[in-house]
Scaffold this active site. Structure first.
Site, mmCIF file in Angstrom:
data_model
loop_
_atom_site.group_PDB
_atom_site.id
_atom_site.type_symbol
_atom_site.label_atom_id
_atom_site.label_comp_id
_atom_site.label_asym_id
_atom_site.label_seq_id
_atom_site.Cartn_x
_atom_site.Cartn_y
_atom_site.Cartn_z
ATOM 1 N N ASP A 1 34.323 48.475 36.213
ATOM 2 C CA ASP A 1 34.057 47.239 35.465
ATOM 3 C C ASP A 1 33.412 46.196 36.378
ATOM 4 O OD1 ASP A 1 35.494 48.651 33.567
ATOM 5 O OD2 ASP A 1 37.344 47.502 33.844
ATOM 6 N N ASP B 1 35.835 44.751 39.470
ATOM 7 C CA ASP B 1 35.514 43.461 38.835
ATOM 8 C C ASP B 1 34.634 42.585 39.726
ATOM 9 O OD1 ASP B 1 37.065 44.273 36.750
ATOM 10 O OD2 ASP B 1 38.648 42.799 37.025
#
Ligand SMILES: *[C@@H]1O[C@H](CO)[C@@H](O)[C@H](O)[C@H]1NC(C)=O
Ligand SMILES: *[C@@H]1O[C@H](CO)[C@@H](O)[C@H](O)[C@H]1NC(C)=O
Ligand SMILES: *[C@@H]1O[C@H](CO)[C@@H](O)[C@H](O)[C@H]1NC(C)=O
Ligand SMILES: *[C@@H]1O[C@H](CO)[C@@H](O)[C@H](O)[C@H]1NC(C)=O
Length: 322
Positions: A174, A153
């Protein structure tokens, strides 16, 4: 890290800047902490404040609160001015840098989250936790020649309209994700998925919520590198929207390209598209069948900066960069 920087826009025309504050670890500025410099800016100012951050590693978590708009944060270079911390566990509270204010510019500096960064092999899934280098909630934020380095992230592109130019973004899973409405131009993406013990990582996890949600990630003329298998993206929401145009993809991009993740059966709503991409990873023959071929006009709405994020000209309204 290998950086590909383009005809760089780098000098600040400070004619519209009302005040300059200097942050210097060596003690030659008004402040030695980036956060203290931000805290010193009066609330709800309407003029731009330039915070010039001299070379150095700033070990601190930095938040630009909602009532501090119109800040321009400028380092000496992407390699020499580094803001780093190592918090983890929450995608919206653990970031090294959190932007909550609207109207923001950053250039020539890097944000890093050190959590797991030097772990050579993360094959135990439980050791991977959210650890953003930056979480961006503000509207009208632009980043020129900035680095975002982390593992999971890395760049939480949470909310609002954002423009990333000639930036470097590194992570595994991600590592560009959220509900932002953003254009990434001439950026380098480095998927360090070699540390995942053979598992594939994901560059994007875009979270567009419905067909009227204006959010999406548009990548123009970038470069994708990877140290292991990686997908271009997976759907964080049913209407997830991501376009790669003129992007160079190295061989490690997975042939299927994309994953519908928790939205199997809803692929008709997911908008993933590749246009005029280059390199061995850009071969389309084995891509998921539900990848979209956008109509010329729809494509134009997404890939034309002025139509997708800059209809009101906010980018030109920010302090001009030469
Ligand atoms: C990607 O990151 C790895 C690990 O830090 C580094 O060795 C490699 O040179 C980077 N690649 C690029 C293209 O920056
Ligand atoms: C930004 O960095 C570039 C290249 O490292 C440098 O040439 C330029 O002077 C810097 N700009 C500012 C405003 O510090
Ligand atoms: C604008 O930049 C010049 C030269 O870099 C500097 O001397 C001046 O103090 C700056 N003005 C403001 C208002 O920051
Ligand atoms: C963080 O995210 C959670 C869950 O998405 C949300 O409920 C919470 O309000 C967020 N906190 C902040 C400070 O934005």
């Amino acid at each position: 890290m290998v950086l590909f920087l383009f005809s760089c826009t780098s000098k600040t025309d400070n004619s519209s800047i009302a005040k300059t504050i200097t942050v210097d670890k060596g003690g030659n500025g008004g402040f030695s902490s980036v956060q203290r410099a931000i805290d010193s800016v009066p609330s709800n100012k309407k003029e731009w404040t330039l915070i010039s951050v001299k070379s150095g590693i700033y070990n601190e978590k930095v938040v630009v609160p909602e009532d501090k708009p119109f800040i321009i944060l400028v380092g000496e270079s992407i390699k020499k001015t580094l803001i780093q911390w190592g918090d983890h566990g929450s995608s919206n509270l653990s970031a090294t840098f959190t932007l909550r204010a609207d109207n923001f510019v950053a250039m020539n500096l890097s944000f890093q989250n050190t959590y797991n960064l030097d772990t050579p092999d993360l094959d135990d899934r439980n050791t991977i936790l959210w650890a953003p280098a930056a979480t961006i909630y503000g509207d009208k934020a632009s980043f020129y020649l900035c680095g975002f380095v982390g593992v999971q992230d890395t760049l939480t592109d949470a909310l609002g309209r954002h423009f990333f130019v000639s930036c470097y973004i590194q992570g595994t899973i991600d590592f560009i994700w959220g509900k932002g409405q953003s254009v990434y131009k001439n950026c380098v993406f480095n998927a360090t998925t070699g540390m995942l013990g053979g598992r594939a990582g994901y560059i994007t996890a875009q979270g567009r919520a419905n067909s009227n949600d204006p959010s999406g990630f548009v990548f123009l003329s970038g470069f994708i590198y990877s140290t292991g298998p990686v997908y271009l993206g997976r759907a964080y929401n049913q209407y997830s929207r991501v376009v790669f145009k003129n992007t160079y993809m190295s061989i490690v991009v997975q042939p299927k390209g994309w994953s519908s993740w928790g939205f199997v059966g809803k692929e008709a709503d997911i908008v993933y598209s590749e246009v005029s991409c280059l390199g061995p990873g850009a071969k389309m023959s084995q891509r998921v069948k539900w990848e979209k071929k956008l109509l010329t006009e729809d494509l134009k709405k997404l890939t034309d900066l002025n139509k997708f994020i800059n209809e009101d000209g906010w980018i030109q309204g920010q302090p001009r960069l030469k």
